[in-house]
Design an enzyme around this catalytic site. Structure first.
Site, PDB file in Angstrom:
ATOM      1  N   HIS A 174       0.937  -1.082   0.201  1.00 29.41           N
ATOM      2  CA  HIS A 174       0.039   0.050  -0.042  1.00 29.41           C
ATOM      3  C   HIS A 174       0.927   1.396  -0.030  1.00 29.41           C
ATOM      4  O   HIS A 174       0.438   2.313   0.417  1.00 29.41           O
ATOM      5  CB  HIS A 174      -1.022  -0.017   1.288  1.00 29.41           C
ATOM      6  CG  HIS A 174      -1.836  -1.120   1.427  1.00 29.41           C
ATOM      7  ND1 HIS A 174      -2.882  -1.497   0.264  1.00 29.41           N
ATOM      8  CD2 HIS A 174      -1.448  -2.325   2.178  1.00 29.41           C
ATOM      9  CE1 HIS A 174      -3.538  -2.693   0.842  1.00 29.41           C
ATOM     10  NE2 HIS A 174      -2.631  -3.001   1.867  1.00 29.41           N
ATOM     11  N   SER A 300      18.052  15.710 -19.614  1.00 32.07           N
ATOM     12  CA  SER A 300      16.887  16.783 -19.699  1.00 32.07           C
ATOM     13  C   SER A 300      17.427  17.897 -20.548  1.00 32.07           C
ATOM     14  O   SER A 300      18.676  18.197 -20.302  1.00 32.07           O
ATOM     15  CB  SER A 300      16.721  17.381 -18.372  1.00 32.07           C
ATOM     16  OG  SER A 300      15.959  18.357 -18.177  1.00 32.07           O
TER      17      SER A 300
END
Length: 460
Positions: A174, A300
């Site tokens: 979770h 990038s």
């Protein structure tokens, strides 16, 4: 018109990603389909000659010449077939029919001493040829291109499982800190899943089946010409000799349930790799995995420091596209209005595109796995910072010792709170347990609480 090259390709499969899809050209191109159709027609002609009922006779030299039509099929031959279909060639006008163009191509290549034009495509419908030709391409595309790529990924995962079998890592269920595992064990899980998926793909490819039963699946034309021949037995033998199973009961079309099974098996393998892509991406994001920088590569356009997990992102995108296509194909090709409609013809031409997206996805995933390295210090620091994860072990040992409220005690001491190992030791000091059990509890650490994860990874 300017000749079109990769930069003018309508699809990235033949443009930007052409170098990744080249392995599929012998199975997914129009030239490949032409060649496979020629193979089916030639082998069918030879099979007719082997029937005692027909007056057709083809000697060894003539058979060799006929078989050379598909064995040596090249770009020039493909161009002739296309001209026969669209423009006309020699004595033949344009057919506007791709299978009829194959028939005329074989006539053009017929040995001079063989008069057998009337036997080419005898009693067949185009779907008899197409369904067999397509499977002669789909089967090796799966077995000889896609499966080896999947096996390579599985082998890499097994190697990673063994190499990092004992590297402890915080698990997250979770998205929250949970019982530790090892990085190797997690890779072993994917290796195991993928191995089973590969088996399903292989069985599906081996199960491909073909039909040869005429315009409505009744062998009507064959029986009209030679009523005493056992045509179903002939068809079964012929289809089996092509390396396919025989589909005995059909309409004009092969029902294609076999293709749907293969597409579903590939989707299953792809789903496992999608799960892997997402998990590895998250591990990179959490700095559990470092990436080797490629010399000269830009991460990038504005942030020079970045090394982005682009291979896993590319793999995710291509596998998602592949699964969308495979789901559509599996749903579509198994339906035909009454005994035949033609809508599936254009749809089946996109099988190669679905396979191509699979292949790119596999290649990118493999490239990504080759660049990642576990950051063991980050993993160790995370484990040390979350000592509450030994709470599961503590309450389980206390249950063994007769503490009915063990879970509640540990929950009260740890849930929603920052906890240290010292806090646990203070709790242990107040417990009514033997010194041996107290020592057992005090020996618990997040790093060592990995069960048999190392063994599971080594056994993979």
């Amino acid at each position: 018109m300017t000749e079109r090259g990769p930069l003018a390709a309508v699809s990235p499969l033949d443009g930007r990603y052409a170098r990744y899809t080249e392995l599929l050209v012998p199975y997914a191109s129009e030239r490949a389909l032409m060649r496979a159709r020629v193979e089916v027609e030639v082998e069918y002609l030879i099979a007719l000659a082997d029937l005692d009922a027909t007056p057709l006779s083809i000697n060894d030299d003539q058979r060799a010449t006929l078989r050379a039509l598909y064995e040596a099929f090249d770009d020039e031959d493909a161009s002739v077939v296309k001209q026969l279909e669209t423009e006309g060639y020699g004595e033949y006008s344009a057919t506007n029919h791709d299978v009829k163009a194959i028939e005329y191509f074989i006539r053009l290549g017929m040995p001079d001493d063989l008069d057998a034009d009337n036997w080419i495509h005898f009693g067949l419908t185009s779907e008899d040829v197409n369904n067999l030709a397509q499977r002669l391409l789909v089967k090796p595309a799966a077995e000889e291109v896609l499966v080896p790529e999947l096996r390579e990924i599985r082998d890499t995962l097994v190697e990673m499982a063994h190499t990092y079998a004992d590297v402890p890592m915080l698990a997250r269920t979770h998205g929250q800190p949970a019982t530790p595992t090892t990085f190797g064990k997690e890779m072993a899980v994917y290796a195991s899943r993928l191995g089973q998926a590969i088996g399903r793909v292989e069985r599906a490819a081996k199960g491909l089946s073909g039909k040869l039963a005429g315009a409505s699946g009744t062998y009507a034309a064959h029986v009209a010409a030679y009523p005493d021949v056992d045509w179903p037995m002939f068809a079964e033998s012929f289809v089996n000799d092509l390396g396919l199973n025989h589909e005995p009961l059909t309409t004009q079309v092969n029902p294609c349930d076999d293709l749907a099974v293969l597409f579903d098996a590939l989707r299953g393998a792809n789903n496992i790799l999608l799960d892997l892509d997402l998990d590895v991406w998250l591990y990179v994001s959490d700095r559990y995995l470092g990436q080797e920088a490629v010399e000269g590569e830009t991460g990038s356009s504005t942030m020079p420091h970045k090394v982005n997990p682009i291979d896993f992102e590319n793999s995710e995108g291509n596998l998602s596209k592949a699964n969308s296509d495979l789901r559509f194909l599996g749903d579509y090709v198994t339906n035909s209005r009454l005994q035949r409609d033609l809508s599936d013809s254009t749809v089946k031409r996109n099988i190669g595109a679905a396979f191509a997206h699979c292949l790119i996805g596999y290649s990118k995933c493999q490239n990504g796995l080759a660049k990642v390295v576990p950051n063991e210090q980050v993993m160790a620091d995370d484990l040390a910072a979350t000592p509450e994860i030994i709470g599961e072990a503590v309450q389980t040992i206390l249950r063994r010792e007769g503490y009915a409220d063990a879970y509640e005690q540990v929950k009260k001491a740890t849930r929603g709170r920052e906890v240290t190992i010292g806090d646990f030791h203070d709790m242990f000091a107040d417990l009514d347990v033997s010194d041996e059990v107290r020592a057992e509890l005090e020996a618990l650490t997040p790093t060592d609480y990995t069960g048999i994860a190392e063994q599971q990874a080594d056994d993979s």
